[in-house]
Design a protein around this motif. Sequence first.
Motif, mmCIF file in Angstrom:
data_model
loop_
_atom_site.group_PDB
_atom_site.id
_atom_site.type_symbol
_atom_site.label_atom_id
_atom_site.label_comp_id
_atom_site.label_asym_id
_atom_site.label_seq_id
_atom_site.Cartn_x
_atom_site.Cartn_y
_atom_site.Cartn_z
ATOM 1 N N VAL A 65 1.281 -1.124 -0.112
ATOM 2 C CA VAL A 65 1.018 0.491 0.135
ATOM 3 C C VAL A 65 0.801 1.073 0.140
ATOM 4 C CG1 VAL A 65 -1.555 1.412 1.310
ATOM 5 C CG2 VAL A 65 -2.291 -1.253 1.049
ATOM 6 N N MET A 66 1.970 0.996 0.777
ATOM 7 C CA MET A 66 2.743 2.583 1.101
ATOM 8 C C MET A 66 3.752 2.372 -0.012
ATOM 9 S SD MET A 66 2.196 3.651 3.901
ATOM 10 C CE MET A 66 3.173 5.215 3.371
ATOM 11 N N ALA A 67 3.834 1.811 -0.911
ATOM 12 C CA ALA A 67 4.734 1.639 -2.122
ATOM 13 C C ALA A 67 4.019 2.287 -3.102
ATOM 14 C CB ALA A 67 5.064 0.529 -3.289
ATOM 15 N N ALA A 68 2.503 2.601 -3.060
ATOM 16 C CA ALA A 68 2.112 3.415 -4.242
ATOM 17 C C ALA A 68 0.878 4.116 -3.540
ATOM 18 C CB ALA A 68 0.492 2.355 -4.140
ATOM 19 N N SER A 69 0.765 4.131 -2.112
ATOM 20 C CA SER A 69 0.776 5.598 -1.597
ATOM 21 C C SER A 69 1.461 6.794 -1.771
ATOM 22 C CB SER A 69 0.740 5.051 -0.150
ATOM 23 O OG SER A 69 -0.632 6.891 0.515
ATOM 24 N N VAL A 70 2.546 6.463 -1.362
ATOM 25 C CA VAL A 70 3.561 7.597 -1.399
ATOM 26 C C VAL A 70 4.173 8.792 -2.401
ATOM 27 C CG1 VAL A 70 5.921 8.234 -0.691
ATOM 28 C CG2 VAL A 70 4.779 6.666 0.279
ATOM 29 N N MET B 247 -5.675 10.945 -2.180
ATOM 30 C CA MET B 247 -6.928 11.786 -1.252
ATOM 31 C C MET B 247 -5.972 12.049 -0.157
ATOM 32 S SD MET B 247 -9.942 9.273 -1.193
ATOM 33 C CE MET B 247 -11.004 9.983 0.033
ATOM 34 N N GLY B 248 -4.812 11.523 0.786
ATOM 35 C CA GLY B 248 -4.401 11.582 1.620
ATOM 36 C C GLY B 248 -3.284 12.992 1.235
ATOM 37 N N GLY B 249 -2.387 13.324 -0.105
ATOM 38 C CA GLY B 249 -1.852 14.522 -0.081
ATOM 39 C C GLY B 249 -2.656 15.704 -0.031
ATOM 40 N N MET B 250 -4.004 15.526 -0.431
ATOM 41 C CA MET B 250 -4.906 16.526 -0.884
ATOM 42 C C MET B 250 -5.105 17.043 0.633
ATOM 43 S SD MET B 250 -6.846 16.038 -4.521
ATOM 44 C CE MET B 250 -7.480 18.552 -4.385
ATOM 45 N N PHE B 251 -6.272 16.373 1.627
ATOM 46 C CA PHE B 251 -7.147 16.546 1.966
ATOM 47 C C PHE B 251 -6.053 15.835 3.321
ATOM 48 C CE2 PHE B 251 -9.568 16.949 -1.168
ATOM 49 C CZ PHE B 251 -9.986 18.033 -1.024
ATOM 50 N N SER B 252 -5.120 14.602 3.871
ATOM 51 C CA SER B 252 -4.576 13.803 4.673
ATOM 52 C C SER B 252 -6.120 13.290 5.107
ATOM 53 C CB SER B 252 -4.716 14.759 5.748
ATOM 54 O OG SER B 252 -3.668 15.335 5.968
ATOM 55 N N THR B 253 -6.863 12.760 4.329
ATOM 56 C CA THR B 253 -7.760 11.459 4.427
ATOM 57 C C THR B 253 -7.784 10.273 3.277
ATOM 58 O OG1 THR B 253 -8.988 12.776 2.557
ATOM 59 C CG2 THR B 253 -9.895 13.544 4.973
ATOM 60 N N ALA B 254 -6.720 9.978 3.965
ATOM 61 C CA ALA B 254 -6.301 8.445 3.116
ATOM 62 C C ALA B 254 -7.334 7.131 3.467
ATOM 63 C CB ALA B 254 -4.583 8.160 3.631
ATOM 64 N N GLY B 255 -8.598 7.820 4.557
ATOM 65 C CA GLY B 255 -9.012 6.201 5.018
ATOM 66 C C GLY B 255 -9.533 5.612 3.833
ATOM 67 N N PRO B 256 -10.352 6.303 3.726
ATOM 68 C CA PRO B 256 -12.226 5.509 3.073
ATOM 69 C C PRO B 256 -11.140 4.543 1.635
ATOM 70 C CG PRO B 256 -11.900 8.116 3.127
ATOM 71 C CD PRO B 256 -10.848 7.992 3.330
ATOM 72 N N PRO B 257 -10.820 4.370 0.949
ATOM 73 C CA PRO B 257 -10.298 3.705 -0.669
ATOM 74 C C PRO B 257 -10.177 2.492 0.475
ATOM 75 C CG PRO B 257 -9.013 6.092 -0.431
ATOM 76 C CD PRO B 257 -10.103 5.964 0.353
ATOM 77 N N LEU B 258 -8.575 2.418 1.628
ATOM 78 C CA LEU B 258 -8.224 1.436 2.188
ATOM 79 C C LEU B 258 -9.414 0.662 3.002
ATOM 80 C CD1 LEU B 258 -4.644 3.113 2.889
ATOM 81 C CD2 LEU B 258 -5.235 1.824 1.335
ATOM 82 N N GLY C 137 -4.647 1.575 -2.880
ATOM 83 C CA GLY C 137 -3.163 2.345 -2.049
ATOM 84 C C GLY C 137 -3.048 3.906 -3.040
ATOM 85 N N GLY C 138 -2.798 3.914 -3.862
ATOM 86 C CA GLY C 138 -2.581 4.843 -4.745
ATOM 87 C C GLY C 138 -3.776 5.938 -4.234
ATOM 88 N N ILE C 139 -4.901 5.334 -4.647
ATOM 89 C CA ILE C 139 -5.551 6.563 -4.513
ATOM 90 C C ILE C 139 -6.390 7.203 -3.464
ATOM 91 C CG2 ILE C 139 -8.830 6.550 -4.144
ATOM 92 C CD1 ILE C 139 -9.129 4.506 -5.947
ATOM 93 N N LEU D 2 1.459 13.666 -5.926
ATOM 94 C CA LEU D 2 0.825 14.715 -6.926
ATOM 95 C C LEU D 2 -0.079 15.622 -5.571
ATOM 96 C CD1 LEU D 2 -0.012 14.655 -9.529
ATOM 97 C CD2 LEU D 2 -1.252 12.167 -9.555
ATOM 98 N N GLY D 3 -0.813 15.165 -4.877
ATOM 99 C CA GLY D 3 -2.129 14.918 -4.150
ATOM 100 C C GLY D 3 -1.676 16.240 -3.638
ATOM 101 N N TYR D 4 -1.008 16.368 -2.622
ATOM 102 C CA TYR D 4 -0.143 17.842 -2.281
ATOM 103 C C TYR D 4 0.244 18.674 -3.566
ATOM 104 C CZ TYR D 4 2.835 21.343 0.360
ATOM 105 O OH TYR D 4 3.190 21.756 1.341
ATOM 106 N N TRP D 5 0.374 18.580 -4.441
ATOM 107 C CA TRP D 5 0.687 19.587 -5.401
ATOM 108 C C TRP D 5 -0.529 20.204 -5.994
ATOM 109 C CZ3 TRP D 5 -1.216 19.478 -11.301
ATOM 110 C CH2 TRP D 5 -0.259 20.532 -11.216
#
Length: 256
Positions: free
Chosen positions: A77-82, A144-155, A138-140, A87-90
Motif C-alpha cells: 500500500v505504501m509503495a503506491a501511496s507515497v 486523497m491523503g496528499g490533498m486533504f489528509s484523508t487517506a482512509g476511505p479507499p483503504l 493505495g494509490g487512491i 501529486l495530491g499535495y501539489w
Amino acid sequence: MSLTVLIGFLVLTGAAAYAQTLTGFAFGLITMGGVGLTGLLSLPDAAMIVSVLTLVNATQMLLKGWRDVAWDQCGLVMAASVPMLFLGYWLLEWLAGSHVDLLRLLLGLVIVVSSMQLARKPEPLPAQSGNGSLLFFGGIAGLMGGMFSTAGPPLVYHFYRQPMPLVKVRETLVTVFALNAVFRIGLVTVSGDFPSSSTLSGLVAVPAVMSATYAARRWPPPFSPAAMRRIVFILLLLSGISLGAPAVLHLLEISP
C-alpha cells in the motif's frame, strides 16, 4: 488563532479522534469537513495540522497494536501511496491558490462519497485480493491523503472486505495512516509551506486527541458499532453537502 477558534478546533478534533478510535477512520474527514464549514483555518493549514494529529492518534493506538499489523500488505500500500501523495499535495497547493471553490467542492464530494461507504457494511471476499488491488487502492489513498489528509476511505473499503481478523485490519490501517502522515509532514517541511506560528497553536489539540482516543477505548458509547457508523454517516453526509453546495452555486455564479 483566537481563543474562540481554538476552543472550536479542540472540540472538533476531540470528536473526530473519538469517532476514528471506534470506527477505524473518520478523523481527517470530520476535521476537514468541520474546518471547511466553519472556516476556522485555511484548508492547506488544516490538512497539515490534521497530519500531525493523525500521527498522534495512530501512535497512541499502535503502542499496543503494532504486533497485529499485516506488514506485507502495508508495504505494498505504501509503495503506491507515497508517489500519489506527492501529486495530491501539489494539487492542493494549486487549487488553494486560484480555485478555492473547486477545492471546497472536491472536499465536499470526498466527504459525501466516504460517508456513503461508511454507512454500508462491506461484503467480505472469499479469498485475499491480489497485490494489484493493494497498489490501486493505495494509490487512491495517497492522492486523497496528499490533498486533504484523508487517506482512509479507499483503504477501509478494501481492507474490510478481506478475510482477515478485524484487529489486523484496524492496526494495519492505522499504520498506513501514520506513515502517510509522516511523509506528508516531511513534504510540507521541505516545501517551506509550514503554517504560521498562530496557526500552529492548533497543535494544542494534541491532548484533546489523546484524551478522546483513551476515552473511546476506556468508555465506549452505549450502542453498537453499527449505530456508531450510522451516526458518523449522517454527520459526514450533512457536512459534505453543506460544504459542496455553496461551492457549486458559486462556480455557477448563482446566488444562494
